[in-house]
Design a protein around this motif. Structure first.
Motif, PDB file in Angstrom:
ATOM      1  N   ASP A 161     -10.960   3.249   8.421  1.00 22.37           N
ATOM      2  CA  ASP A 161     -10.735   4.671   8.193  1.00 22.37           C
ATOM      3  C   ASP A 161      -9.589   4.857   7.206  1.00 22.37           C
ATOM      4  OD1 ASP A 161      -8.451   4.098   9.679  1.00 22.37           O
ATOM      5  OD2 ASP A 161      -9.175   5.082  11.506  1.00 22.37           O
ATOM      6  N   ASP A 162      -9.237   6.109   6.957  1.00 17.57           N
ATOM      7  CA  ASP A 162      -8.188   6.386   5.979  1.00 17.57           C
ATOM      8  C   ASP A 162      -6.845   5.801   6.397  1.00 17.57           C
ATOM      9  OD1 ASP A 162      -9.830   7.779   4.186  1.00 17.57           O
ATOM     10  OD2 ASP A 162      -9.646   9.625   5.332  1.00 17.57           O
ATOM     11  N   ALA A 163      -6.579   5.789   7.703  1.00 19.74           N
ATOM     12  CA  ALA A 163      -5.325   5.196   8.172  1.00 19.74           C
ATOM     13  C   ALA A 163      -5.284   3.704   7.861  1.00 19.74           C
ATOM     14  CB  ALA A 163      -5.159   5.441   9.674  1.00 19.74           C
ATOM     15  N   GLY A 164      -6.416   3.030   8.045  1.00 17.94           N
ATOM     16  CA  GLY A 164      -6.474   1.609   7.715  1.00 17.94           C
ATOM     17  C   GLY A 164      -6.292   1.356   6.228  1.00 17.94           C
ATOM     18  N   LEU A 165      -6.855   2.248   5.412  1.00 13.11           N
ATOM     19  CA  LEU A 165      -6.625   2.131   3.973  1.00 13.11           C
ATOM     20  C   LEU A 165      -5.156   2.312   3.632  1.00 13.11           C
ATOM     21  CD1 LEU A 165      -9.610   4.163   2.430  1.00 13.11           C
ATOM     22  CD2 LEU A 165      -9.254   1.696   2.296  1.00 13.11           C
ATOM     23  N   ALA A 166      -4.524   3.263   4.289  1.00 13.36           N
ATOM     24  CA  ALA A 166      -3.126   3.561   3.994  1.00 13.36           C
ATOM     25  C   ALA A 166      -2.226   2.370   4.291  1.00 13.36           C
ATOM     26  CB  ALA A 166      -2.672   4.783   4.777  1.00 13.36           C
ATOM     27  N   THR A 167      -2.559   1.593   5.328  1.00 14.60           N
ATOM     28  CA  THR A 167      -1.738   0.424   5.646  1.00 14.60           C
ATOM     29  C   THR A 167      -1.781  -0.615   4.536  1.00 14.60           C
ATOM     30  OG1 THR A 167      -3.540  -0.689   6.831  1.00 14.60           O
ATOM     31  CG2 THR A 167      -2.092   0.763   8.126  1.00 14.60           C
ATOM     32  N   ALA A 168      -2.833  -0.554   3.713  1.00  9.44           N
ATOM     33  CA  ALA A 168      -2.939  -1.465   2.567  1.00  9.44           C
ATOM     34  C   ALA A 168      -2.516  -0.774   1.275  1.00  9.44           C
ATOM     35  CB  ALA A 168      -4.367  -1.975   2.443  1.00  9.44           C
ATOM     36  N   ASP A 169      -1.852   0.384   1.406  1.00  8.33           N
ATOM     37  CA  ASP A 169      -1.410   1.147   0.233  1.00  8.33           C
ATOM     38  C   ASP A 169      -2.581   1.543  -0.660  1.00  8.33           C
ATOM     39  OD1 ASP A 169       1.325   1.065   0.918  1.00  8.33           O
ATOM     40  OD2 ASP A 169       1.495  -0.949   0.065  1.00  8.33           O
ATOM     41  N   LEU A 170      -3.696   1.894  -0.018  1.00  9.73           N
ATOM     42  CA  LEU A 170      -4.881   2.368  -0.723  1.00  9.73           C
ATOM     43  C   LEU A 170      -5.282   3.724  -0.164  1.00  9.73           C
ATOM     44  CD1 LEU A 170      -6.984  -0.937  -0.717  1.00  9.73           C
ATOM     45  CD2 LEU A 170      -6.044   0.161  -2.753  1.00  9.73           C
ATOM     46  N   ALA A 189      -3.500  -5.271  -4.337  1.00 10.66           N
ATOM     47  CA  ALA A 189      -2.733  -5.924  -5.400  1.00 10.66           C
ATOM     48  C   ALA A 189      -3.298  -5.562  -6.769  1.00 10.66           C
ATOM     49  CB  ALA A 189      -2.746  -7.431  -5.201  1.00 10.66           C
ATOM     50  N   TYR A 190      -4.596  -5.525  -6.878  1.00 13.73           N
ATOM     51  CA  TYR A 190      -5.232  -5.166  -8.145  1.00 13.73           C
ATOM     52  C   TYR A 190      -4.900  -3.725  -8.527  1.00 13.73           C
ATOM     53  CZ  TYR A 190      -8.753  -3.975 -11.597  1.00 13.73           C
ATOM     54  OH  TYR A 190      -9.377  -3.531 -12.733  1.00 13.73           O
ATOM     55  N   ALA A 191      -5.048  -2.814  -7.560  1.00 11.53           N
ATOM     56  CA  ALA A 191      -4.804  -1.400  -7.847  1.00 11.53           C
ATOM     57  C   ALA A 191      -3.365  -1.169  -8.279  1.00 11.53           C
ATOM     58  CB  ALA A 191      -5.137  -0.546  -6.624  1.00 11.53           C
ATOM     59  N   GLU A 192      -2.437  -1.814  -7.623  1.00 12.77           N
ATOM     60  CA  GLU A 192      -1.020  -1.632  -7.962  1.00 12.77           C
ATOM     61  C   GLU A 192      -0.733  -2.126  -9.363  1.00 12.77           C
ATOM     62  OE1 GLU A 192       3.427  -2.879  -6.329  1.00 12.77           O
ATOM     63  OE2 GLU A 192       1.623  -3.556  -5.290  1.00 12.77           O
ATOM     64  N   ALA A 193      -1.274  -3.318  -9.684  1.00 14.02           N
ATOM     65  CA  ALA A 193      -1.030  -3.871 -11.018  1.00 14.02           C
ATOM     66  C   ALA A 193      -1.742  -3.058 -12.085  1.00 14.02           C
ATOM     67  CB  ALA A 193      -1.501  -5.324 -11.063  1.00 14.02           C
ATOM     68  N   ARG A 194      -2.965  -2.617 -11.795  1.00 11.26           N
ATOM     69  CA  ARG A 194      -3.740  -1.885 -12.804  1.00 11.26           C
ATOM     70  C   ARG A 194      -3.087  -0.559 -13.147  1.00 11.26           C
ATOM     71  NH1 ARG A 194      -8.583  -1.836 -15.170  1.00 11.26           N
ATOM     72  NH2 ARG A 194      -9.627   0.141 -15.586  1.00 11.26           N
ATOM     73  N   ALA A 218      -4.220  -7.453 -12.882  1.00  7.24           N
ATOM     74  CA  ALA A 218      -3.972  -8.625 -12.046  1.00  7.24           C
ATOM     75  C   ALA A 218      -5.240  -9.384 -11.734  1.00  7.24           C
ATOM     76  CB  ALA A 218      -3.301  -8.191 -10.736  1.00  7.24           C
ATOM     77  N   ASP A 219      -6.412  -8.774 -11.947  1.00 11.98           N
ATOM     78  CA  ASP A 219      -7.678  -9.419 -11.621  1.00 11.98           C
ATOM     79  C   ASP A 219      -8.757  -8.811 -12.498  1.00 11.98           C
ATOM     80  OD1 ASP A 219      -9.422 -11.111 -10.353  1.00 11.98           O
ATOM     81  OD2 ASP A 219      -8.829 -10.507  -8.340  1.00 11.98           O
ATOM     82  N   GLU A 220      -9.907  -9.455 -12.537  1.00  8.91           N
ATOM     83  CA  GLU A 220     -11.005  -8.940 -13.333  1.00  8.91           C
ATOM     84  C   GLU A 220     -11.517  -7.624 -12.752  1.00  8.91           C
ATOM     85  OE1 GLU A 220     -12.423  -9.928 -16.100  1.00  8.91           O
ATOM     86  OE2 GLU A 220     -11.197 -11.717 -16.391  1.00  8.91           O
ATOM     87  N   PRO A 221     -11.841  -6.637 -13.584  1.00 10.70           N
ATOM     88  CA  PRO A 221     -12.398  -5.386 -13.064  1.00 10.70           C
ATOM     89  C   PRO A 221     -13.675  -5.599 -12.259  1.00 10.70           C
ATOM     90  CG  PRO A 221     -11.696  -5.098 -15.340  1.00 10.70           C
ATOM     91  CD  PRO A 221     -11.568  -6.554 -15.033  1.00 10.70           C
ATOM     92  N   ALA A 222     -14.504  -6.551 -12.666  1.00 13.01           N
ATOM     93  CA  ALA A 222     -15.734  -6.806 -11.919  1.00 13.01           C
ATOM     94  C   ALA A 222     -15.429  -7.314 -10.519  1.00 13.01           C
ATOM     95  CB  ALA A 222     -16.601  -7.815 -12.674  1.00 13.01           C
ATOM     96  N   THR A 223     -14.389  -8.139 -10.397  1.00 13.18           N
ATOM     97  CA  THR A 223     -13.988  -8.621  -9.079  1.00 13.18           C
ATOM     98  C   THR A 223     -13.471  -7.478  -8.234  1.00 13.18           C
ATOM     99  OG1 THR A 223     -13.417 -10.779 -10.011  1.00 13.18           O
ATOM    100  CG2 THR A 223     -12.499 -10.237  -7.856  1.00 13.18           C
ATOM    101  N   ALA A 224     -12.674  -6.611  -8.848  1.00 13.45           N
ATOM    102  CA  ALA A 224     -12.160  -5.456  -8.113  1.00 13.45           C
ATOM    103  C   ALA A 224     -13.296  -4.567  -7.625  1.00 13.45           C
ATOM    104  CB  ALA A 224     -11.207  -4.654  -8.995  1.00 13.45           C
TER     105      ALA A 224
END
Length: 435
Positions: free
Chosen positions: A413-422, A379-384, A390-396
């Motif tokens: 792994d990378d597949a798990g990251l992809a499921t979170a759109d990261l 959520a932070y990455a998408e908003a940023r 959407a959140d403090e950079p230190a929290t991110a």
């Protein structure tokens, strides 16, 4: 138009230029590398090229004998307590069952923790290794310690040639206290000279200086290394300080300054420090308030400097009957989890069977917090990147740190990251690591 001109503001803020430079030099931030979850100490006389394989095998045997199934391991380490599912104290006093009810571990989590422990004990049982010539070794005749110091260095070179060294390894010599100073420096010389060989020695060397009490000791120790290293053509090692005296805690800022940017870690010495404060043996532990106060001060002094703080060890070893082993595992896992909640992601392990509770507790903490960390970071990455914060950079950064540790541990792994759109590049950037 602004009221104050750029020229005037430049003149008024000019005194801050040297302050900016000093702060940037003193607080470069986290080194952005993988931090080992533990440091394992092996007394020099027991050291040999296959010690890592031996520890892994011994740990797997202990796991098979005392907690062969996911449910048994969950019970043995108090998994429900480790992950915060139960109402027991953070030190891990509760038993925790693998069932999913109050105070019990979720069966799916228990399966993943068990699989992680088995895999890690086979592939990466020890992440940071020290040859011990200090308290775990004791006082020996000079010719005996000479022999052990040289043999340990040669064993490390053999382990490196076989691809069996962890990313970081090294030596804990005796301290610079007057009674053992000459002996400790002689062993340091013999060890490093043998380790250097004709190729500068294996990378990843760390030297741990114990029982530091004054910044002058750090200065002298670094001076000794500066004289020795060019003569033997050894790669410069990282230096860690063991904080195990009240004087060291009181002098923490000066110790860090004396390190001149070469000190990479502070490790608390739980039992020496507790004893120095007059704490009875039965109460000496890394979760004692006095020890936690010291580690909190260590974190405060090193924040932003790139120096990492490590928690101490558990002297309750997992040996004997299954009940005794499980009690030691439960206590150890609870201490590891308590340290993780306090931002201490590394500790000491003194016995092969402690690898079971160490890696189980690490996996439990990472897995329990991973879904939330991924969701919040996504959520932070998408908003940023859309232009809104959407959140403090230190929290991110903290969230990214959790995700990066899960990646380091092989729990994501990378597949798990992809499921979170990261993706790894985004998480690495947000976590402050070098790409």
């Amino acid at each position: 138009m602004p009221t104050l001109s750029e020229h005037l503001l430049g003149r008024l803020t000019a005194p801050l230029a040297p302050v900016d430079a000093t702060l940037a030099a003193r607080h470069p931030g986290d080194p952005g590398t993988r931090q080992p979850v533990h440091t394992c100490y092996v007394s020099a006389e027991r050291f040999h090229p296959d010690v890592i394989l031996e520890w892994g095998e011994s740990a797997r045997e202990a796991l098979a004998e005392h907690a062969g199934s996911p449910a048994e391991l969950a019970d043995a380490v108090g998994l429900g307590t480790v992950t915060g599912a139960g109402a027991a104290g953070a030190a891990g006093a509760g038993a925790g069952q693998a069932g999913g009810g109050p105070g019990e571990a979720d069966p799916a989590l228990a399966e993943r923790v068990h699989a992680h422990v088995l895999r890690t004990l086979s592939m990466d049982p020890i992440q940071d290794l020290r040859v011990d010539l200090e308290d775990g070794y004791g006082i020996r005749p000079d010719d005996v310690e000479d022999e052990h110091a040289i043999a340990a260095a040669e064993a490390l070179r053999m382990a490196s040639a076989a691809g069996a060294l962890p990313a970081s390894y090294g030596l804990r010599p005796k301290s610079l206290d007057p009674a053992v100073r000459d002996r400790g420096l002689r062993s340091l010389d013999l060890f490093l000279t043998a380790l250097a060989g004709d190729d500068g020695g294996p990378p990843g060397l760390v030297i741990t200086l114990p029982k530091v009490s004054a910044p002058e000791q750090v200065t002298v120790f670094l001076a000794v290394l500066d004289e020795l290293l060019p003569r033997i053509d050894l790669r410069p090692p990282a230096v860690e300080l063991q904080i195990e005296t009240p004087a060291a805690v009181l002098a923490l800022p000066a110790l860090v300054d004396a390190g001149r940017g070469r000190v990479t870690g502070l490790h608390v010495g739980t039992y020496d420090y507790s004893a120095a404060l007059g704490i009875a043996a039965e109460h000496q532990a890394s979760d004692h308030p006095a020890v936690e106060y010291a580690t909190t001060l260590m974190q405060l002094v090193t924040a932003g400097t790139g120096i990492r703080v490590a928690d101490g060890s558990s002297n309750l070893l997992p040996v004997g009957s299954t009940d005794a082993v499980r009690a030691a595992w439960r206590r150890h896992a609870g201490l590891v989890s308590r340290a993780w909640r306090r931002g201490l992601y590394q500790g000491w392990d003194l016995h092969p069977a402690q690898l079971v509770s160490r890696h189980a507790a690490v996996a439990a903490n990472l897995l329990a917090g991973l879904p939330t960390a991924l969701a919040r970071l996504s959520a932070y990455a998408e908003a940023r990147f859309a232009g809104a914060v959407a959140d403090e950079p230190a929290t991110a950064r903290a969230l990214a740190g959790h995700v990066l540790r899960a990646l380091d541990a092989g729990l994501l792994d990378d597949a798990g990251l992809a499921t979170a759109d990261l993706d790894r590049a985004v998480v690495t950037k947000l976590g402050g690591r070098a790409g």
